[in-house]
Design an enzyme around this catalytic site. Structure first.
Site, PDB file in Angstrom:
ATOM      1  N   TYR A  72     -20.538 -11.911 -12.776  1.00 21.24           N
ATOM      2  CA  TYR A  72     -21.088 -12.936 -13.676  1.00 21.24           C
ATOM      3  C   TYR A  72     -20.390 -12.880 -15.033  1.00 21.24           C
ATOM      4  CZ  TYR A  72     -24.672 -15.592 -16.217  1.00 21.24           C
ATOM      5  OH  TYR A  72     -25.342 -16.518 -16.991  1.00 21.24           O
TER       6      TYR A  72
ATOM      7  N   SER B 263     -22.448 -17.516 -21.584  1.00  9.46           N
ATOM      8  CA  SER B 263     -23.403 -16.417 -21.748  1.00  9.46           C
ATOM      9  C   SER B 263     -22.832 -15.398 -22.708  1.00  9.46           C
ATOM     10  CB  SER B 263     -23.672 -15.756 -20.386  1.00  9.46           C
ATOM     11  OG  SER B 263     -24.397 -14.549 -20.539  1.00  9.46           O
TER      12      SER B 263
END
Length: 242
Positions: A147, A134
């Site tokens: 995350y 990501s």
């Protein structure tokens, strides 16, 4: 583009990006091994779909063996399984919750990579590895520190395995797919803006319809891995804009 006859494994394939990539690869002629905590749907009757938790290395080893027995040596393994929560300020984030989160997003990538390398070595086959990362692995975002930390770890694992395993892996990529309309995105859009400061960014992308599709991501991956389309090196990042 076709990937006729290629054997491709996708973890976290029961929904979202994983399920969408599976549909594209199937339509392009690939034979698929799909796993998730909840057994995924099979785009084709020939595909192998199993319930397997990426935090369980034994389950992934067994899954890899079943895929190889039914479909043949695995040409591409995509470590896609991930969770986005917990979403909270870091001051409220318990270490035990962070570790549970990292077990899936980072440990799951490690387990999948280990299972795949063991398969390749046993089969005497060369393969390709894609880890879904990501943009948040490159920068922090308020509310999603767990995350972001995990995805930064995915990037480093990817770089390292590329250096360590040139005899087994032809192409190793960490692919950042950008903003995609999935349950993960819907979860983000439900958050309190006081916690998720960038909530407006995600809502704006939804309102404008400027999101990437799982098929678009799969097509890029297929081009890099099977068609020799140039990429940025070990870390290939799909642009955040379509």
């Amino acid at each position: 583009m076709t990937v006729d006859g290629k054997v491709i494994v996708i973890t976290g394939a029961s929904a979202g990006l994983g399920a969408g990539m599976a549909e594209w690869f199937s339509a392009a002629g690939a034979r698929l091994g799909l796993c998730a905590r909840r057994a995924p749907s099979k785009p084709s009757d020939e595909d192998v779909a199993r319930s397997a938790d990426v935090t369980d290395i034994g389950a992934l080893r067994q899954f890899a063996s079943e895929v190889a027995a039914q479909l043949g040596p695995i040409d591409l393994w995509i470590n896609n399984a991930a969770v986005v929560g917990p979403i909270s300020p870091q001051r409220e984030l318990e270490a035990s919750v962070l570790l549970d989160h990292l077990e899936v997003n980072l440990g799951g990538v490690l387990n999948g990579t280990r299972a795949y390398l063991e398969h390749l070595q046993g089969a005497g086959h060369r393969g390709n590895l894609v880890n879904v990362t990501s943009g948040l692995g490159q920068r922090g975002m308020a509310g999603v520190s767990a995350y972001s930390a995990a995805k930064a770890g995915v990037d480093r694992l990817t770089e390292t395995v590329a250096l360590e395993e040139p005899d087994l892996l032809d192409i190793v990529l960490a692919v950042s797919p950008g903003v995609i309309e999935t349950n993960m995105q819907r979860t983000l859009r439900r958050q309190d803006p006081a916690v998720l400061h960038d909530l407006g960014f995600f809502k704006e992308r939804k309102a404008k319809g400027t999101m990437n599709s799982p098929g678009w991501v799969a097509e890029h991956v297929a081009g890099w891995v099977f068609r020799g389309v140039p990429n940025e090196g070990v870390l290939a990042r799909v642009p955040l804009e379509v």
